[in-house]
Scaffold this motif. Sequence first.
Motif, PDB file in Angstrom:
ATOM      1  N   LYS A  32     -40.287  -4.846   3.030  1.00 47.16           N
ATOM      2  CA  LYS A  32     -40.739  -5.314   4.596  1.00 47.16           C
ATOM      3  C   LYS A  32     -40.317  -6.546   4.725  1.00 47.16           C
ATOM      4  O   LYS A  32     -40.712  -7.571   3.826  1.00 47.16           O
ATOM      5  CB  LYS A  32     -42.365  -5.285   4.632  1.00 47.16           C
ATOM      6  N   ASP A  85     -50.259  -2.517   6.288  1.00 46.08           N
ATOM      7  CA  ASP A  85     -50.188  -3.487   7.277  1.00 46.08           C
ATOM      8  C   ASP A  85     -51.314  -4.445   7.474  1.00 46.08           C
ATOM      9  O   ASP A  85     -52.284  -4.266   8.106  1.00 46.08           O
ATOM     10  CB  ASP A  85     -50.073  -2.592   8.619  1.00 46.08           C
ATOM     11  N   LYS A 115     -46.173  -9.183  16.731  1.00 43.06           N
ATOM     12  CA  LYS A 115     -47.067  -8.092  17.103  1.00 43.06           C
ATOM     13  C   LYS A 115     -46.580  -7.766  18.660  1.00 43.06           C
ATOM     14  O   LYS A 115     -47.407  -7.813  19.703  1.00 43.06           O
ATOM     15  CB  LYS A 115     -48.438  -8.216  17.144  1.00 43.06           C
ATOM     16  N   CYS A 144     -44.553   4.585  -0.176  1.00 38.46           N
ATOM     17  CA  CYS A 144     -45.412   5.535   0.066  1.00 38.46           C
ATOM     18  C   CYS A 144     -44.433   6.635   1.015  1.00 38.46           C
ATOM     19  O   CYS A 144     -44.588   6.349   1.952  1.00 38.46           O
ATOM     20  CB  CYS A 144     -46.420   5.105   1.140  1.00 38.46           C
ATOM     21  N   GLY A 176     -39.009   2.419   8.554  1.00 37.07           N
ATOM     22  CA  GLY A 176     -40.060   2.020   9.341  1.00 37.07           C
ATOM     23  C   GLY A 176     -39.467   1.006  10.073  1.00 37.07           C
ATOM     24  O   GLY A 176     -38.916  -0.001   9.835  1.00 37.07           O
ATOM     25  N   LEU A 197     -51.116   5.169   4.500  1.00 38.05           N
ATOM     26  CA  LEU A 197     -49.674   5.904   4.387  1.00 38.05           C
ATOM     27  C   LEU A 197     -50.180   6.759   3.079  1.00 38.05           C
ATOM     28  O   LEU A 197     -51.037   6.560   2.405  1.00 38.05           O
ATOM     29  CB  LEU A 197     -48.805   4.629   3.724  1.00 38.05           C
ATOM     30  N   GLU A 254     -44.567  -0.992  -3.048  1.00 39.24           N
ATOM     31  CA  GLU A 254     -44.538   0.563  -3.523  1.00 39.24           C
ATOM     32  C   GLU A 254     -44.271   1.390  -2.457  1.00 39.24           C
ATOM     33  O   GLU A 254     -44.625   1.063  -1.143  1.00 39.24           O
ATOM     34  CB  GLU A 254     -45.804   0.849  -4.141  1.00 39.24           C
ATOM     35  N   ARG A 265     -49.648  -5.965  20.028  1.00 37.58           N
ATOM     36  CA  ARG A 265     -49.722  -5.118  18.671  1.00 37.58           C
ATOM     37  C   ARG A 265     -51.286  -4.922  18.443  1.00 37.58           C
ATOM     38  O   ARG A 265     -51.860  -3.793  18.050  1.00 37.58           O
ATOM     39  CB  ARG A 265     -49.112  -5.213  17.562  1.00 37.58           C
ATOM     40  N   GLY A 271     -41.387  -1.907  12.455  1.00 39.10           N
ATOM     41  CA  GLY A 271     -42.493  -2.637  12.940  1.00 39.10           C
ATOM     42  C   GLY A 271     -41.886  -3.502  14.168  1.00 39.10           C
ATOM     43  O   GLY A 271     -40.898  -3.630  14.383  1.00 39.10           O
ATOM     44  N   LYS A 272     -42.945  -4.028  15.154  1.00 38.33           N
ATOM     45  CA  LYS A 272     -42.399  -4.643  16.049  1.00 38.33           C
ATOM     46  C   LYS A 272     -41.882  -6.066  15.724  1.00 38.33           C
ATOM     47  O   LYS A 272     -41.092  -6.915  16.190  1.00 38.33           O
ATOM     48  CB  LYS A 272     -43.531  -5.040  17.036  1.00 38.33           C
ATOM     49  N   PHE A 273     -42.360  -6.618  14.438  1.00 36.69           N
ATOM     50  CA  PHE A 273     -41.943  -7.896  13.837  1.00 36.69           C
ATOM     51  C   PHE A 273     -40.561  -7.403  13.190  1.00 36.69           C
ATOM     52  O   PHE A 273     -39.802  -8.511  13.095  1.00 36.69           O
ATOM     53  CB  PHE A 273     -42.943  -8.273  12.808  1.00 36.69           C
TER      54      PHE A 273
HETATM   55  N1  LIG Z   1     -44.910   0.872   1.649  1.00 38.71           N
HETATM   56  C1  LIG Z   1     -44.267   1.676   2.459  1.00 38.71           C
HETATM   57  N2  LIG Z   1     -43.711   2.844   2.151  1.00 38.71           N
HETATM   58  C2  LIG Z   1     -43.328   3.543   3.114  1.00 38.71           C
HETATM   59  N3  LIG Z   1     -43.075   3.234   4.298  1.00 38.71           N
HETATM   60  C3  LIG Z   1     -43.571   2.252   4.944  1.00 38.71           C
HETATM   61  C4  LIG Z   1     -44.146   1.049   3.923  1.00 38.71           C
HETATM   62  N4  LIG Z   1     -44.681   0.157   4.630  1.00 38.71           N
HETATM   63  C5  LIG Z   1     -44.475   0.546   5.771  1.00 38.71           C
HETATM   64  N5  LIG Z   1     -43.759   1.507   5.977  1.00 38.71           N
HETATM   65  C6  LIG Z   1     -43.344   2.093   7.155  1.00 38.71           C
HETATM   66  O1  LIG Z   1     -42.859   0.931   8.125  1.00 38.71           O
HETATM   67  C7  LIG Z   1     -43.659   1.237   9.299  1.00 38.71           C
HETATM   68  C8  LIG Z   1     -44.124  -0.053   9.831  1.00 38.71           C
HETATM   69  O2  LIG Z   1     -44.758  -1.059   8.749  1.00 38.71           O
HETATM   70  P1  LIG Z   1     -46.074  -1.767   9.061  1.00 38.71           P
HETATM   71  O3  LIG Z   1     -47.023  -1.124   9.626  1.00 38.71           O
HETATM   72  O4  LIG Z   1     -46.392  -2.610   7.935  1.00 38.71           O
HETATM   73  O5  LIG Z   1     -45.382  -2.921  10.178  1.00 38.71           O
HETATM   74  P2  LIG Z   1     -46.021  -3.614  11.302  1.00 38.71           P
HETATM   75  O6  LIG Z   1     -44.807  -3.923  12.245  1.00 38.71           O
HETATM   76  O7  LIG Z   1     -46.757  -4.476  10.927  1.00 38.71           O
HETATM   77  O8  LIG Z   1     -46.903  -2.293  11.834  1.00 38.71           O
HETATM   78  P3  LIG Z   1     -47.449  -2.044  13.282  1.00 38.71           P
HETATM   79  O9  LIG Z   1     -46.127  -2.120  14.165  1.00 38.71           O
HETATM   80  O10 LIG Z   1     -47.872  -0.578  13.586  1.00 38.71           O
HETATM   81  O11 LIG Z   1     -48.395  -3.323  13.655  1.00 38.71           O
HETATM   82  C9  LIG Z   1     -44.957   2.014   8.914  1.00 38.71           C
HETATM   83  O12 LIG Z   1     -45.573   2.508   9.841  1.00 38.71           O
HETATM   84  C10 LIG Z   1     -44.356   3.110   8.130  1.00 38.71           C
HETATM   85  O13 LIG Z   1     -43.836   3.906   8.534  1.00 38.71           O
END
Ligand SMILES: Nc1ncnc2c1ncn2[C@@H]1O[C@H](COP(=O)(O)OP(=O)(O)OP(=O)(O)O)[C@@H](O)[C@H]1O
Length: 471
Positions: A136, A242, A6, A181, A114, A231, A179, A469, A116-118
């Motif tokens: 992911k 998330d 995060k 989204c 997408g 989503l 899935e 995060r 994420g910071k991870f």
């Molecule tokens: N199932 C999905 N379908 C489509 N896009 C997705 C999906 N899961 C994640 N994403 C995209 O990837 C981005 C990051 O995913 P997620 O929020 O799970 O990661 P995170 O690093 O844990 O997020 P955050 O940085 O907000 O804490 C989401 O904002 C979304 O745009």
Amino acid sequence: MRKKRKGSETDACPNEPDELTPAPDSPSSNRRAHYSLEDYARLKKRCKEDAGTQPIGSCKSRLAGIATAPPCGASSLVPPGRGLKRKIGCIDNATKMGRKNKIEDDYVRGDTIGQGKFGSVWLCTSRTSGAKFACKTLHKGEETVHREVEIMQHLSGHLGVVTLHAVYEESDCFHLVMELCSGGRLIDHMLEEGPYSEQRAANIFKDVMQVIKYCHDMGVVHRDVKPENILLTPSGKLKLADFGLAMRISNGQTLSGLAGSPAYVAPEVLSGNYSEKVDIWSAGVLLHALLAAVLPFQGDSLDAVFEAIKNVKLDFHSGLWESVSKPARDLMSRMLTRDVSARITADEALRHPWILFYTERTSKTLPMKSKLKNQVGASFRQLAIVPQPEVDSNKRSGGPLSKGSNLNSSTESVSFNSEDQDECGLVDALAVAISHVRISEPKRTRLCSPTGPIKQQCSSNLTSNNLCRAF
Ligand SMILES: Nc1ncnc2c1ncn2[C@@H]1O[C@H](COP(=O)(O)OP(=O)(O)OP(=O)(O)O)[C@@H](O)[C@H]1O
């Protein structure tokens, strides 16, 4: 040393005060509340550096108790990463853990969708069916990887939760095939389309509350409910995503430690132990943003946002709220109450007259013309479950979250075709609402044994990890 999740990467920030000061009342001030976690990470890094000299009550002491509770039944002292095999061993066949295949054997990798910071979320296509999924990738060594995988598997299957189709394990990471989204994030729709009609907000909100109720019934606190983590599918169904900050919680158990996103975080998170009610608060913030297109708690810095969360009294009587029905305001006030015991549960929120009115079957034929709004409000006032809480002026509300036209209909679950309807429909709906107003204790469908407050683990990794995060 374990990696920090995060957004734990924190830089020195000599110009921090300026960076944390958006123009007053500008639209960006809202966005800062959404997106300024990096700033906050830098701020807290400085706190961390000062840790040795900070007195009780300083930011260090506020941050010391980062919640690290493992799934129910597991010891909080199990180092992150250990026990992973055992935990993922629980994942059922549907997710095909432990398979020999590599993800590339089964899926064709596509574009990153997408970040994420991870790590990243990327598109993938099944080699056998041609179906598209989101994948992911979670790197092992991160503090909460095993928990996110385990909780996703635990919750997967509910319509409101992003379905986990498969998990692939590699030496250094997990790939979660989910899935897809492809309808985007709720926040993007909100920013683009501005305040929602009550009809639309209620239907969106009901979907959100249903999945929150499900999480709570399943003994999970999401801790990061916000429109960025909701989503949409192509057909407009909402999916909570998330679970990186989610925690298992037993009945009566409390969590501690800072986790969440600044604008959405409940006041008790900032000050002590908390429960699943933090998700209700966050959902209340979301409802406020849906109806008003502004966030309820704002400030020129993150500390100012937190101060607002702790002390600002919201005024639901004047300004933009005059055009919002009283039942909507009533529901919001019940969610955004700082008295946790008075804050309604997800179940109660779902049975609130405002939700019932706009989402029950009969509402499909009800008039929505503005001339009827006051009548609706008056009727609902009679249905109020408890008196309205005291309100005062909200000095910080302002600045639109977005400006825009009407929302497209992709997320609307009930069509509204009402120009020619009369008030009989309204009366019918109110009767339906009345018949549903019963407030009782929610039931959990899967409870773990009460174990008392979860022990805190004061790891510096965890501290900066959750700060960024999840602050
Ligand atoms: N199932 C999905 N379908 C489509 N896009 C997705 C999906 N899961 C994640 N994403 C995209 O990837 C981005 C990051 O995913 P997620 O929020 O799970 O990661 P995170 O690093 O844990 O997020 P955050 O940085 O907000 O804490 C989401 O904002 C979304 O745009």
